[in-house]
Design an enzyme around this catalytic site. Structure first.
Site, short mmCIF file in Angstrom:
data_model
loop_
_atom_site.label_atom_id
_atom_site.label_comp_id
_atom_site.label_asym_id
_atom_site.label_seq_id
_atom_site.Cartn_x
_atom_site.Cartn_y
_atom_site.Cartn_z
N GLY A 168 0.65 -1.06 0.33
CA GLY A 168 -0.26 0.43 0.24
C GLY A 168 0.71 1.75 0.16
N LEU A 222 -9.47 -7.25 -13.17
CA LEU A 222 -11.17 -7.40 -13.22
C LEU A 222 -12.64 -7.54 -14.47
CD1 LEU A 222 -11.32 -4.10 -11.52
CD2 LEU A 222 -12.15 -6.19 -10.26
N ASN A 257 -5.62 2.58 -13.08
CA ASN A 257 -4.86 1.92 -12.59
C ASN A 257 -3.33 2.38 -12.73
OD1 ASN A 257 -3.88 -0.43 -11.71
ND2 ASN A 257 -3.02 -0.90 -13.73
N HIS A 288 0.60 1.43 -13.64
CA HIS A 288 1.22 0.78 -14.09
C HIS A 288 2.65 1.04 -13.81
CE1 HIS A 288 1.91 -2.63 -16.16
NE2 HIS A 288 3.06 -2.28 -16.64
N ASN A 327 1.24 2.95 -2.47
CA ASN A 327 0.58 3.73 -3.72
C ASN A 327 -1.21 4.73 -3.01
OD1 ASN A 327 1.38 4.46 -6.58
ND2 ASN A 327 1.75 2.11 -6.16
N GLU A 363 -12.00 -3.77 -20.04
CA GLU A 363 -11.39 -4.93 -20.51
C GLU A 363 -9.93 -5.87 -20.59
OE1 GLU A 363 -12.93 -3.43 -22.19
OE2 GLU A 363 -12.89 -3.20 -24.28
C1 GRF Z 1 3.09 -0.90 -7.49
O1 GRF Z 1 4.47 -1.16 -8.09
C2 GRF Z 1 2.13 -0.81 -9.02
O2 GRF Z 1 2.38 -0.18 -9.67
C3 GRF Z 1 1.50 -2.34 -9.22
O3 GRF Z 1 1.92 -2.67 -8.18
C4 GRF Z 1 2.93 -2.67 -6.44
C5 GRF Z 1 2.03 -2.22 -5.38
O4 GRF Z 1 2.81 -1.51 -4.81
N1 GRF Z 1 0.39 -1.98 -9.45
P1 GRF Z 1 2.33 -0.66 -3.84
O5 GRF Z 1 0.84 -1.72 -2.95
O6 GRF Z 1 1.34 0.48 -3.50
O7 GRF Z 1 3.11 -0.39 -2.44
#
Ligand code: GRF
Length: 208
Positions: free
Chosen positions: A19, A101, A115, A117, A21, A155
């Site tokens: 978590g 999803l 999202n 990435h 992010n 999708e």
């Molecule tokens: C991040 O690198 C994000 O881009 C990817 O998964 C990782 C998640 O990290 N989708 P966190 O759980 O936010 O620390």
């Protein structure tokens, strides 16, 4: 499903891991980088992940819909959808959410799921490109610039329209782990909050 009850878009953050992010989103809300939306709740697809603790520390309601305890994808998504409906969620932010999803779900929430990435899409994305694998592939190819992308979710895995991108330098002595950390710090944690605010603003002023 407009999530505008408080004059702000109600945001659900979907997580599966540490978590970081999510933390960036919480910090951005506290510093008013996010002001057109409010983080209403955090939903985890796994039990006991650190993201849940981060949410609780910030006083945000949490829910766990453990994917491995659901009989199938349909039941998993139905349970998530029930929470989203009950909480009048207007924007779903996938922040390290490790489940793909279905099109039934993504079409129900068209332009309301985003999202982050860890690459510059369309490089190193799509099925199988997650976590360290993305950075391993970038290093194997020898790219000199990588980065992160925030995009709408449809999708197609990592195939929705791009909202924001930020590039990050790759160095000769990089390892996938070093590169992952730099991409998170310099790109993901910056653009996910900015893109969330941007989309909330768009949704607030959109005529339904
Ligand atoms: C991040 O690198 C994000 O881009 C990817 O998964 C990782 C998640 O990290 N989708 P966190 O759980 O936010 O620390």
């Amino acid at each position: 499903m407009n999530g505008e009850l408080t004059g702000k878009i109600r945001i659900a953050v979907l997580v599966s891991g540490s978590g970081t992010n999510l933390q960036a989103l919480i910090d951005a809300q506290n510093s008013e980088i996010i002001k057109s939306g409010i983080i209403d709740c955090v939903i985890s697809s796994k039990r006991d992940v650190y993201a849940l603790e981060r949410a609780e520390n910030a006083g945000i309601d949490t829910f766990t819909v453990a994917k491995n305890e659901c009989a199938d994808q349909n039941i998993f998504e139905k349970k998530i959808d029930e929470i989203l409906t009950r909480r009048c969620i207007g924007l779903i932010v996938l922040a390290g959410f490790l489940s793909v999803l279905s099109s039934t779900f993504t079409s129900k929430y068209a332009n309301r799921i985003i999202n982050v990435h860890p690459s510059l899409i369309p490089s190193f994305c799509g099925d199988g490109f997650y976590g360290l694998r993305v950075h391993e592939a970038a290093l194997a190819r020898g790219v000199k610039l990588t980065g992160a992308t925030v995009h709408y979710v449809n999708e197609i895995t990592d195939g929705g329209k791009i909202i924001m991108q930020k590039s990050v330098r790759v160095y000769d002595n990089d390892t996938p782990e070093k590169l992952q950390k730099r991409v998170m710090k310099q790109a993901e944690w910056k653009i996910l909050p900015l893109a969330s605010e941007k989309v909330c603003k768009l949704l607030l002023f959109r005529k339904e």
